[in-house]
Design a protein around this motif. Sequence first.
Motif, short mmCIF file in Angstrom:
data_model
loop_
_atom_site.label_atom_id
_atom_site.label_comp_id
_atom_site.label_asym_id
_atom_site.label_seq_id
_atom_site.Cartn_x
_atom_site.Cartn_y
_atom_site.Cartn_z
N LEU A 24 -1.48 -11.74 -0.89
CA LEU A 24 -0.57 -10.97 0.34
C LEU A 24 0.88 -10.80 -0.53
N LYS A 25 1.33 -11.99 -1.19
CA LYS A 25 2.66 -11.76 -1.69
C LYS A 25 2.79 -10.71 -2.68
N LYS A 26 2.02 -10.80 -3.63
CA LYS A 26 1.93 -9.75 -4.71
C LYS A 26 1.92 -8.14 -4.17
N SER A 27 0.87 -8.14 -3.18
CA SER A 27 0.72 -6.93 -2.36
C SER A 27 2.16 -6.48 -1.81
N ALA A 28 2.59 -7.19 -1.01
CA ALA A 28 4.01 -6.91 -0.42
C ALA A 28 4.76 -6.69 -1.29
N GLU A 29 5.22 -7.32 -2.31
CA GLU A 29 6.13 -7.17 -3.41
C GLU A 29 5.74 -5.79 -4.06
N ASN A 83 -0.13 -3.69 8.06
CA ASN A 83 -1.43 -2.74 7.75
C ASN A 83 -1.52 -2.41 6.25
N ARG A 84 -0.41 -2.11 5.79
CA ARG A 84 -0.50 -1.59 4.35
C ARG A 84 -0.57 -2.90 3.32
N ILE A 85 -0.04 -3.78 3.68
CA ILE A 85 -0.21 -4.90 2.92
C ILE A 85 -1.66 -5.36 2.89
N LEU A 86 -2.10 -5.36 4.10
CA LEU A 86 -3.65 -5.95 4.44
C LEU A 86 -4.53 -4.88 3.54
N ALA A 87 -4.35 -3.92 3.68
CA ALA A 87 -5.20 -2.72 2.87
C ALA A 87 -5.27 -2.91 1.53
N LYS A 88 -3.97 -3.11 1.00
CA LYS A 88 -3.72 -3.31 -0.47
C LYS A 88 -4.55 -4.65 -0.87
N ALA A 89 -4.41 -5.59 0.05
CA ALA A 89 -5.08 -6.97 -0.48
C ALA A 89 -6.46 -7.09 0.06
N MET A 90 -7.06 -5.87 0.58
CA MET A 90 -8.41 -5.97 1.11
C MET A 90 -9.28 -6.65 0.22
N PRO A 91 -9.55 -6.17 -0.91
CA PRO A 91 -10.64 -6.46 -1.79
C PRO A 91 -10.58 -8.04 -2.08
N ALA A 92 -9.58 -8.69 -2.06
CA ALA A 92 -9.48 -10.25 -2.28
C ALA A 92 -9.58 -10.81 -0.80
N LEU A 93 -9.31 -10.33 0.05
CA LEU A 93 -9.54 -11.11 1.47
C LEU A 93 -11.12 -10.91 1.68
N LEU A 144 6.69 -3.10 -1.52
CA LEU A 144 8.18 -2.80 -1.19
C LEU A 144 9.05 -2.81 -2.57
N ASN A 145 8.40 -2.82 -3.64
CA ASN A 145 9.21 -2.76 -4.79
C ASN A 145 10.54 -3.94 -4.77
N ALA A 146 10.07 -5.13 -4.33
CA ALA A 146 10.97 -6.16 -4.19
C ALA A 146 10.44 -7.58 -4.23
N SER A 147 11.35 -8.53 -4.86
CA SER A 147 10.78 -9.93 -4.81
C SER A 147 11.03 -10.68 -3.79
N ASP A 173 7.43 -11.69 7.87
CA ASP A 173 8.88 -11.31 8.51
C ASP A 173 9.60 -10.82 7.81
N TRP A 174 9.80 -11.42 6.45
CA TRP A 174 10.54 -10.48 5.40
C TRP A 174 9.91 -9.10 5.13
N ALA A 175 8.80 -8.83 5.01
CA ALA A 175 8.20 -7.44 4.65
C ALA A 175 8.79 -6.49 5.88
N ASN A 176 8.68 -7.18 7.09
CA ASN A 176 8.93 -6.16 8.21
C ASN A 176 10.37 -5.81 8.42
N LYS A 177 11.19 -6.92 7.82
CA LYS A 177 12.64 -6.66 7.71
C LYS A 177 13.06 -5.43 6.85
N ILE A 178 12.51 -5.44 5.65
CA ILE A 178 12.67 -4.32 4.82
C ILE A 178 11.84 -3.07 4.70
N GLY A 179 10.80 -3.04 5.20
CA GLY A 179 9.33 -2.19 5.15
C GLY A 179 9.39 -1.44 6.17
#
Lengths: 76, 409
Positions: A60-65, A22-32, A68-71, A10-16
């Motif tokens: 997922l949190k690390k990928s989102a951050e 899908n961008r977060i899932l793709a970035k985290a894909m190897p770990a998933l 989005l270049n945000a904490s 929800d946070w990611a969608n608010k600012i991203g």
Amino acid sequence: MSRDIKPLFDWANKIGDANINNRILAKAMPALIAAKFVLTDTMIREDISFDVPYDIFDVLKKSAEELLNASYEEGK
Amino acid sequence: MFDINKYEFDQEHNCLEIGGEAMVFHCHHYMMNLQRTILDADYIQSELFLVGSAADALYCQLSNLCEGLDIDASKKMAQDIYKTFGYGLIDLSDMDADGIELQTTKSFFSQNWVLKYGASKKPVDYYTTGFLAAAYAVIYDKNLEDIFAQQSSCMACGDTNNTFIIRQGACNFARYPKKQATVFKDVAKVSLNWEYEELITNAFLGAHATMVGNEDGLIPAFGVYLVRTQSDYINRLQFEFAKAMSDVAGEYGETLAGELLMEAGHACGFFTYGGIMNSVEWEGAVKPYLKTKEDWIKGLAAIVNTMGWGYHTAVELSEQRAIFRNYNDFEDLSYMRMYGTNKHPIHWANSGGFTGLMQLVYNTDIVNGEKIETEEGFRAMRRSKVGYKTKMTKGISCGDDYLEVEIYL
């Protein structure tokens, strides 16, 4: 131990981008994949809450951050 | 200046070929979105194909265009197509048999990356890196396999210019097998079934030739920056990305890649088609013939059929559901030239574009004059609860006669 990922997305969608899920899932894909954990944009959107293991949440949190270049701070 | 008019638009197949390469327009929103999508997956060695795809397409094209030309004329040819196609400006006068260290301050990729996403941590002009490697290979009769190509500074990173180093050395980008010739699918087409189709199409035939690089080597048009790009370059990026994602995560990876690639098409459909519909040309030459929202979609198709992307048509069209076709679409033809046949449709850009078009016409107020140009507008449209779903049902590379996609609520 598990943790709900809905507030994170929800946070990611608010600012991203509109397709940030899908961008977060793709970035985290190897770990998933390594954790044999399949997660999709539809699952995230349609469920009211979605609990995942702590280590998956952290990935997922690390990928989102990074994207989005945000904490992320839960509850804010 | 390179003269586009020497190359005849193929009206039968709705395409344009220059120096043996099929050429298509794309906007900066699509190009940047696609490249960011690829770079997001930082576990993939994407630099290899980001540079290699450009090098391969340009090597083929420049080999044809420079045939029989001496070194100086070949350099001019390379500089001229780079500018004409909207990639910026390059000066090859210092290139010699040892290569070149080239600097420029005019770059489609670096300037538009900053415009859309802000600063980058890494150089972003992979296309020009591949372009220069190909130019060096063709002009000095070198093998691509023996060329090292690197961008060492980038305006997108805050540098004052872009710097490229091209020299003989161990090749640091992907190389690909020789491509097959284009095979068109010559079947009877279902037309747009719209009384003004021919009138609009004829009015815009040849207009593509006016879209060439300005004094900065850029093509500002319809509120976006366009490039006329080699279809096999841009589509190989899609195909190599999908393959890499599939290698990492099988069907899950390929499905996710498809969703992301389609998003780039959405952006193109929203911004470029929206820009066309907000343009003076649309107002004067198309809008007088539009009565319904379906007319808006058919009017747009009648125009884009003159741009080299294939023949777009709709066999069903309503707000709830549409079935679009593209005969001889650029994605499938590229796929078959480079990879042969496939089991699943691969026309993500076309399908994303059609979906973006539906959202634009039915989910915004563009038909009543709303301006379509902001990133926030795009986000709002994409987040709309009445979003369209996309199902790619047929593809020429799968053995079908045409591309077909179903868009529905």
